[in-house]
Design a protein around this motif. Structure first.
Motif, PDB file in Angstrom:
ATOM      1  N   VAL A  67       0.859  -1.150   0.020  1.00  0.00           N
ATOM      2  CA  VAL A  67      -0.152  -0.387   0.036  1.00  0.00           C
ATOM      3  C   VAL A  67       0.843   0.912  -0.132  1.00  0.00           C
ATOM      4  O   VAL A  67       1.455   1.100   1.450  1.00  0.00           O
ATOM      5  N   GLY A  68       0.958   1.764  -1.044  1.00  0.00           N
ATOM      6  CA  GLY A  68       2.056   3.019  -1.227  1.00  0.00           C
ATOM      7  C   GLY A  68       1.020   4.372  -1.312  1.00  0.00           C
ATOM      8  O   GLY A  68       0.369   4.709  -1.822  1.00  0.00           O
ATOM      9  N   GLY A  69       1.390   4.938  -0.693  1.00  0.00           N
ATOM     10  CA  GLY A  69       0.543   6.501  -0.094  1.00  0.00           C
ATOM     11  C   GLY A  69      -0.285   6.604   0.205  1.00  0.00           C
ATOM     12  O   GLY A  69      -1.581   7.515  -0.543  1.00  0.00           O
ATOM     13  N   LEU A  70      -0.805   6.118   1.289  1.00  0.00           N
ATOM     14  CA  LEU A  70      -1.997   5.707   1.848  1.00  0.00           C
ATOM     15  C   LEU A  70      -2.552   6.863   2.213  1.00  0.00           C
ATOM     16  O   LEU A  70      -3.521   7.415   2.403  1.00  0.00           O
ATOM     17  N   PHE A  71      -1.781   8.251   2.989  1.00  0.00           N
ATOM     18  CA  PHE A  71      -2.124   9.754   3.367  1.00  0.00           C
ATOM     19  C   PHE A  71      -2.714  10.633   2.452  1.00  0.00           C
ATOM     20  O   PHE A  71      -3.651  11.070   2.384  1.00  0.00           O
ATOM     21  N   ASN A  72      -2.521   9.821   1.036  1.00  0.00           N
ATOM     22  CA  ASN A  72      -2.408  10.448  -0.404  1.00  0.00           C
ATOM     23  C   ASN A  72      -3.731   9.985  -0.787  1.00  0.00           C
ATOM     24  O   ASN A  72      -4.498  10.309  -2.370  1.00  0.00           O
ATOM     25  N   MET A  73      -4.550   9.074  -0.228  1.00  0.00           N
ATOM     26  CA  MET A  73      -6.300   8.611  -0.768  1.00  0.00           C
ATOM     27  C   MET A  73      -6.869   8.474  -0.100  1.00  0.00           C
ATOM     28  O   MET A  73      -6.957   7.404   0.912  1.00  0.00           O
ATOM     29  N   PRO A  74      -6.931   9.261  -0.043  1.00  0.00           N
ATOM     30  CA  PRO A  74      -8.812   9.530   1.149  1.00  0.00           C
ATOM     31  C   PRO A  74      -9.796   8.869   1.404  1.00  0.00           C
ATOM     32  O   PRO A  74      -9.939   8.375   2.738  1.00  0.00           O
ATOM     33  N   ASN A  75      -9.833   8.202   0.174  1.00  0.00           N
ATOM     34  CA  ASN A  75     -10.592   6.970   0.295  1.00  0.00           C
ATOM     35  C   ASN A  75     -10.689   5.922   0.614  1.00  0.00           C
ATOM     36  O   ASN A  75     -11.398   5.000   0.704  1.00  0.00           O
ATOM     37  N   MET A  76      -9.227   5.751   0.971  1.00  0.00           N
ATOM     38  CA  MET A  76      -8.764   3.796   1.204  1.00  0.00           C
ATOM     39  C   MET A  76      -8.945   4.391   2.784  1.00  0.00           C
ATOM     40  O   MET A  76      -8.864   3.523   3.475  1.00  0.00           O
TER      41      MET A  76
END
Length: 109
Positions: A30-39
């Motif tokens: 999982v890369g960039g979790l903080f950049n994917m708000p719907n995740m």
């Protein structure tokens, strides 16, 4: 290989990934979790939990949190609980842990 498209981050959500396909993998990152708000939701935690329980190894790189919250709307602690590898840089480690130094962040993690 790795492909990223920053403009697509806002449209990604856990339900768009096929569980059976992911279960067939040895490792999921999982890369960039903080950049994917719907995740930042229960569905992601359920998905990661299912993968972890099936023996799929997991890794996470949160990337920088522009919101300054550093918790992914509360899902980060549980998310970290199923990760085999967590890859923050020094700034991200400090943000996630609230520690004042990289050494202190390492102790918390």
């Amino acid at each position: 290989g790795f492909v990223s498209c920053n403009t697509s981050n806002n449209v990604l959500f856990p339900g768009m990934f096929d569980l059976e396909t992911l279960l067939a993998q040895r490792h999921v990152h999982v890369g960039g979790l903080f950049n994917m708000p719907n995740m930042h939701c229960r569905d992601l935690l359920d998905l990661l939990g299912a993968l972890h329980a099936a023996g799929v190894t997991l890794s996470l790189d949160t990337q920088f949190d522009v919101s300054g919250a550093w918790d992914g709307k509360g899902c980060l602690p549980e998310c970290l609980g199923v990760m085999d590898v967590f890859m923050p840089n020094e700034l991200e480690a400090a943000g996630v842990t609230g520690a004042p130094t990289p050494e202190a962040a390492l102790e918390v993690l």
